[in-house]
Design a protein around this motif. Structure first.
Motif, PDB file in Angstrom:
ATOM      1  N   PHE A   1     -10.624  -0.180   1.460  1.00 25.38           N
ATOM      2  CA  PHE A   1      -9.367  -0.194   2.203  1.00 25.38           C
ATOM      3  C   PHE A   1      -9.622   0.237   3.647  1.00 25.38           C
ATOM      4  CE2 PHE A   1      -5.469   1.884   3.748  1.00 25.38           C
ATOM      5  CZ  PHE A   1      -4.585   0.819   3.652  1.00 25.38           C
TER       6      PHE A   1
ATOM      7  N   TYR B   1      -5.107   4.041  -2.072  1.00 24.01           N
ATOM      8  CA  TYR B   1      -5.600   3.269  -0.931  1.00 24.01           C
ATOM      9  C   TYR B   1      -6.288   4.149   0.103  1.00 24.01           C
ATOM     10  CZ  TYR B   1      -3.228  -0.796  -2.756  1.00 24.01           C
ATOM     11  OH  TYR B   1      -2.847  -1.837  -3.548  1.00 24.01           O
TER      12      TYR B   1
ATOM     13  N   GLU C   1      -9.830   4.826  -0.923  1.00 22.70           N
ATOM     14  CA  GLU C   1     -10.609   3.633  -1.278  1.00 22.70           C
ATOM     15  C   GLU C   1     -11.426   3.183  -0.063  1.00 22.70           C
ATOM     16  OE1 GLU C   1     -12.468   0.715  -2.355  1.00 22.70           O
ATOM     17  OE2 GLU C   1     -11.161   1.277  -4.010  1.00 22.70           O
TER      18      GLU C   1
ATOM     19  N   LYS D   1     -11.210  -2.616   5.361  1.00 21.77           N
ATOM     20  CA  LYS D   1     -10.193  -3.635   5.635  1.00 21.77           C
ATOM     21  C   LYS D   1      -9.345  -3.243   6.851  1.00 21.77           C
ATOM     22  CE  LYS D   1      -6.463  -6.033   3.235  1.00 21.77           C
ATOM     23  NZ  LYS D   1      -5.604  -6.044   2.078  1.00 21.77           N
TER      24      LYS D   1
ATOM     25  N   ALA E   1     -10.669  -7.042   0.441  1.00 18.81           N
ATOM     26  CA  ALA E   1      -9.466  -6.974  -0.402  1.00 18.81           C
ATOM     27  C   ALA E   1      -9.772  -7.362  -1.842  1.00 18.81           C
ATOM     28  CB  ALA E   1      -8.378  -7.882   0.170  1.00 18.81           C
TER      29      ALA E   1
ATOM     30  N   MET F   1     -11.780  -4.633  -3.430  1.00 18.32           N
ATOM     31  CA  MET F   1     -10.900  -3.477  -3.708  1.00 18.32           C
ATOM     32  C   MET F   1     -10.068  -3.740  -4.957  1.00 18.32           C
ATOM     33  SD  MET F   1      -8.334  -1.695  -0.964  1.00 18.32           S
ATOM     34  CE  MET F   1      -7.506  -3.218  -0.636  1.00 18.32           C
TER      35      MET F   1
ATOM     36  N   ALA G   1       0.808  -1.220   0.000  1.00 21.44           N
ATOM     37  CA  ALA G   1       0.000   0.000   0.000  1.00 21.44           C
ATOM     38  C   ALA G   1       0.840   1.269   0.000  1.00 21.44           C
ATOM     39  CB  ALA G   1      -0.934   0.001   1.219  1.00 21.44           C
TER      40      ALA G   1
END
Length: 154
Positions: A80, A74, A77, A83, A140, A143, A63
């Motif tokens: 993200f 990232y 996002e 996550k 993930a 994404m 990342a």
């Protein structure tokens, strides 16, 4: 290109090892009624910790290390952020189990019987962590495919 591919492969494999390790620790904690049963708990816990470390290190490299789309992508996002929130939840849930396992290891080193009354509670935490880990994989993969992003952003 080779480094990106290897980092991605190691990161994905670490998810598999993490899942296997947390499931194994859950199973072992459920059966930890006597100190002799802790050997498998400790082994699974060590594997869980190592796979988690690999996940975090390779994830940070991917990342923010210039190997993938870059920090700007990232940080903007939504998946993200999901996550990372799931990761924080996993780490918070890990604290009581980690502290207990440290106490149990210290007790065994001193030759004293560890207090295993809460082992099943720690197994329940591990079940929740397992679910959160699976949700991390879903975030993930979403994404990676641009799920939730406006067209043309990926």
């Amino acid at each position: 290109m080779l480094v990106r591919w290897l980092l991605a492969a190691i990161h994905l494999l670490a998810y598999g090892f993490a899942l296997a390790s947390i499931l194994r620790r859950t199973w072992a904690l459920r059966r930890a009624a006597v100190p002799a049963a802790l050997r498998s708990v400790f082994r699974a816990d060590t594997r869980w910790a190592l796979s988690g470390l690999v996940l975090v290190v390779t994830g940070l490299m991917r990342a923010f290390g210039g190997f993938e789309k870059g920090a700007d992508y990232y940080l903007h996002e939504p998946l993200f952020h999901l996550k990372m929130t799931l990761l924080v939840a996993i780490l918070i849930l890990e604290i009581p189990s980690m502290l207990a396992l440290m106490r149990w290891r210290a007790s065994i080193r001193k030759g004293a019987p560890p207090d295993l009354r809460k082992a099943r509670s720690y197994a329940r935490y591990s079940v929740i962590q397992t679910i959160l880990l699976v949700l991390m994989v879903l975030a993930a993969t979403g994404m990676a495919r641009g799920v939730g992003l406006p067209a043309g952003v990926v």
